[in-house]
Design a protein around this motif. Sequence first.
Motif, PDB file in Angstrom:
ATOM      1  N   ALA A 233       0.856  -1.187   0.000  1.00 11.79           N
ATOM      2  CA  ALA A 233       0.000   0.000   0.000  1.00 11.79           C
ATOM      3  C   ALA A 233       0.891   1.236   0.000  1.00 11.79           C
ATOM      4  O   ALA A 233       1.840   1.334   0.805  1.00 11.79           O
ATOM      5  CB  ALA A 233      -0.922   0.009   1.208  1.00 11.79           C
ATOM      6  N   GLY A 234       0.563   2.182  -0.920  1.00 13.94           N
ATOM      7  CA  GLY A 234       1.310   3.427  -0.980  1.00 13.94           C
ATOM      8  C   GLY A 234       2.728   3.226  -1.502  1.00 13.94           C
ATOM      9  O   GLY A 234       3.104   2.136  -1.957  1.00 13.94           O
TER      10      GLY A 234
ATOM     11  N   TRP B 185       8.476  -0.569   2.279  1.00 11.14           N
ATOM     12  CA  TRP B 185       7.322  -0.989   3.059  1.00 11.14           C
ATOM     13  C   TRP B 185       7.751  -1.867   4.236  1.00 11.14           C
ATOM     14  O   TRP B 185       8.665  -2.694   4.121  1.00 11.14           O
ATOM     15  CB  TRP B 185       6.348  -1.783   2.195  1.00 11.14           C
ATOM     16  CG  TRP B 185       5.829  -1.045   0.992  1.00 11.14           C
ATOM     17  CD1 TRP B 185       4.722  -0.262   0.933  1.00 11.14           C
ATOM     18  CD2 TRP B 185       6.410  -1.038  -0.310  1.00 11.14           C
ATOM     19  NE1 TRP B 185       4.562   0.244  -0.326  1.00 11.14           N
ATOM     20  CE2 TRP B 185       5.582  -0.217  -1.131  1.00 11.14           C
ATOM     21  CE3 TRP B 185       7.538  -1.619  -0.903  1.00 11.14           C
ATOM     22  CZ2 TRP B 185       5.841   0.027  -2.466  1.00 11.14           C
ATOM     23  CZ3 TRP B 185       7.793  -1.385  -2.224  1.00 11.14           C
ATOM     24  CH2 TRP B 185       6.952  -0.575  -3.012  1.00 11.14           C
TER      25      TRP B 185
ATOM     26  N   ALA C  45      -7.125  -4.546   6.334  1.00  9.61           N
ATOM     27  CA  ALA C  45      -6.672  -3.534   5.378  1.00  9.61           C
ATOM     28  C   ALA C  45      -5.216  -3.164   5.630  1.00  9.61           C
ATOM     29  O   ALA C  45      -4.703  -3.253   6.759  1.00  9.61           O
ATOM     30  CB  ALA C  45      -7.557  -2.306   5.465  1.00  9.61           C
TER      31      ALA C  45
ATOM     32  N   THR D 281      -2.192  -0.247   5.490  1.00 11.76           N
ATOM     33  CA  THR D 281      -1.988   1.198   5.579  1.00 11.76           C
ATOM     34  C   THR D 281      -0.798   1.574   4.714  1.00 11.76           C
ATOM     35  O   THR D 281       0.035   0.724   4.380  1.00 11.76           O
ATOM     36  CB  THR D 281      -1.729   1.630   7.034  1.00 11.76           C
ATOM     37  OG1 THR D 281      -0.562   0.929   7.520  1.00 11.76           O
ATOM     38  CG2 THR D 281      -2.926   1.293   7.919  1.00 11.76           C
ATOM     39  N   ASP D 282      -0.726   2.834   4.312  1.00 16.61           N
ATOM     40  CA  ASP D 282       0.383   3.275   3.467  1.00 16.61           C
ATOM     41  C   ASP D 282       1.709   2.920   4.119  1.00 16.61           C
ATOM     42  O   ASP D 282       1.901   3.105   5.334  1.00 16.61           O
ATOM     43  CB  ASP D 282       0.315   4.786   3.241  1.00 16.61           C
ATOM     44  CG  ASP D 282      -0.720   5.176   2.200  1.00 16.61           C
ATOM     45  OD1 ASP D 282      -1.314   4.258   1.606  1.00 16.61           O
ATOM     46  OD2 ASP D 282      -0.929   6.383   1.983  1.00 16.61           O
TER      47      ASP D 282
ATOM     48  N   PRO E 178      -7.950  -4.911   1.639  1.00 14.47           N
ATOM     49  CA  PRO E 178      -8.436  -3.584   1.264  1.00 14.47           C
ATOM     50  C   PRO E 178      -7.303  -2.558   1.267  1.00 14.47           C
ATOM     51  O   PRO E 178      -6.335  -2.670   2.029  1.00 14.47           O
ATOM     52  CB  PRO E 178      -9.464  -3.273   2.355  1.00 14.47           C
ATOM     53  CG  PRO E 178      -9.913  -4.612   2.852  1.00 14.47           C
ATOM     54  CD  PRO E 178      -8.696  -5.488   2.759  1.00 14.47           C
ATOM     55  N   ASP E 179      -7.430  -1.576   0.368  1.00 19.27           N
ATOM     56  CA  ASP E 179      -6.492  -0.451   0.249  1.00 19.27           C
ATOM     57  C   ASP E 179      -5.128  -0.873  -0.311  1.00 19.27           C
ATOM     58  O   ASP E 179      -4.150  -0.121  -0.200  1.00 19.27           O
ATOM     59  CB  ASP E 179      -6.301   0.264   1.598  1.00 19.27           C
ATOM     60  CG  ASP E 179      -7.601   0.822   2.140  1.00 19.27           C
ATOM     61  OD1 ASP E 179      -8.436   1.268   1.316  1.00 19.27           O
ATOM     62  OD2 ASP E 179      -7.796   0.800   3.368  1.00 19.27           O
ATOM     63  N   THR E 180      -5.048  -2.063  -0.929  1.00 15.71           N
ATOM     64  CA  THR E 180      -3.805  -2.484  -1.578  1.00 15.71           C
ATOM     65  C   THR E 180      -3.587  -1.661  -2.848  1.00 15.71           C
ATOM     66  O   THR E 180      -4.519  -1.433  -3.625  1.00 15.71           O
ATOM     67  CB  THR E 180      -3.855  -3.977  -1.928  1.00 15.71           C
ATOM     68  OG1 THR E 180      -3.904  -4.733  -0.719  1.00 15.71           O
ATOM     69  CG2 THR E 180      -2.627  -4.408  -2.734  1.00 15.71           C
ATOM     70  N   THR E 181      -2.351  -1.228  -3.061  1.00 19.66           N
ATOM     71  CA  THR E 181      -2.000  -0.466  -4.266  1.00 19.66           C
ATOM     72  C   THR E 181      -1.610  -1.387  -5.414  1.00 19.66           C
ATOM     73  O   THR E 181      -2.004  -1.175  -6.564  1.00 19.66           O
ATOM     74  CB  THR E 181      -0.815   0.477  -3.976  1.00 19.66           C
ATOM     75  OG1 THR E 181      -1.177   1.366  -2.916  1.00 19.66           O
ATOM     76  CG2 THR E 181      -0.412   1.268  -5.217  1.00 19.66           C
TER      77      THR E 181
ATOM     78  N   HIS F 247       0.267   1.048 -10.425  1.00 20.87           N
ATOM     79  CA  HIS F 247      -0.953   0.898  -9.624  1.00 20.87           C
ATOM     80  C   HIS F 247      -1.811  -0.251 -10.189  1.00 20.87           C
ATOM     81  O   HIS F 247      -2.081  -0.303 -11.384  1.00 20.87           O
ATOM     82  CB  HIS F 247      -1.754   2.202  -9.640  1.00 20.87           C
ATOM     83  CG  HIS F 247      -2.872   2.220  -8.645  1.00 20.87           C
ATOM     84  ND1 HIS F 247      -4.089   1.615  -8.855  1.00 20.87           N
ATOM     85  CD2 HIS F 247      -2.945   2.759  -7.384  1.00 20.87           C
ATOM     86  CE1 HIS F 247      -4.857   1.780  -7.809  1.00 20.87           C
ATOM     87  NE2 HIS F 247      -4.197   2.485  -6.889  1.00 20.87           N
TER      88      HIS F 247
END
Length: 460
Positions: A122-123, A127, A143, A145-146, A160-163, A187
């Motif tokens: 994410a983001g 990471w 989910a 987070t960035d 959820p919220d995977t880039t 993306h």
Amino acid sequence: MTARSTRPGEDVEDLDVEEVLALVKEPDHRAPDHRTPGDSAPVPAPQAAHPAAPHKPDAHHRATPWPEARSIAARAARSGARRPLVSVPLEASLGLTLAAPLTALTDLPSFDTSAMDGWAVAGPGPWDVRDKGILAGHAEPGALTDGEAVRIATGARIPPDTTAVIRSEHGRTDDKGRLHATREVQHGQDIRPRGQECRTGDQLLPVGALVTPAVLGLAAAAGYDTVTAVPRPRVEVLVLGDELLTEGRPHDGLIRDALGPMLPPWLRALGAEVTSVRRHGDDAKALRKAITGSEADLIVTTGGTASGPVDHVHPTLQRIGAELLVDGVKVRPGHPMLLARTKENQHLVGLPGNPLAAVSGLLTLAEPLLRTLAARPAPEPYALPLQDGVHGHPYDTRLIPVVLRGDSAVPLHYNGPAMLRGIAAADALAVVPPGGARPGQELELLDLPWASAGIGVCFT
């Protein structure tokens, strides 16, 4: 037409084969010019049906031309089909024809999934990597987070919220356990989004589609346990002749029955369910009882179709009031074959007793009839040039075994009416017009089920 909720094998109410046949292509029996599909042509109208009559010496003069005989067989099956459709378990539906559209019961995929082994991120990177990874078959993960990543397996649910997903070979971790990408991250890369292949309610395949192994896989993936299909035509085989042995070597004027072992798997390869194979010898009473007592969609008899002293097929059909649709065909071998309507929804194909002549009858009359009863699409006709010239009959079509070598068909020897040596080595039968064919002349070919590598090769 929509799928109905039924138990496996149960009839589907208010539906019948005629509705499916309306969507299945009519066969085109003209000899094609090349391998590509030919243009459509009107199918010859069948000759008027008439009560079965005793076989007469002028039988050849009322014999049906070979292309017309095939068309009559296909049309006869269409005219009498009010067979109910059935709901069939997937594992039993291979080779059947769909009688309801295959409509997606779920989105495919039904959730966002990883297309590769690697990391969901994410983001922007680098990471921090979670301790516990995500495997396929598990519930939706938490989910991201960035700046966070998690190990993920192919087919696993995307958090959820995977880039994006970074493939295993495109990432590295430093001495602090942080993940770095070794190439630019796009993306949404390597993520299969929900509904990428289809959405719930999308039509995947239409009515009339043949159930192949790939169709079985698609139906299962789309959520099906059963499909609505056209049932296999039921066929009963009656082997006639006092001279036939069922085991051992020929002796004392007796010969081995070649058709009893050959016909059932061949008929299954044509899409039929063979319900029984019975031997009756040359017994007119037994033959009549077998025909009138049969519940099959098609009865196939072997031998007894000529006008000899123990050829009982014609007299028996006359006694029971059957209608002869084809009484002899202008084809060699196999001229004394016949097609009769014995009941409203039942037909009989009488094959000559000689083995290759019986094969000719099988492909001329039984194949188009069974194909139509099963609502299978007609094969596209094709032709290849002959490597060698072949002799023909002065007035009749001739069917000869050939092998395919590159872009040509090579005629085989041992192609007499009683011989199987040629057809056993063949890939197809070439349709030789009256008068014969010269080297290089293109002839229509009839593929054999096992040589065409089609879905028809299911002998069980």
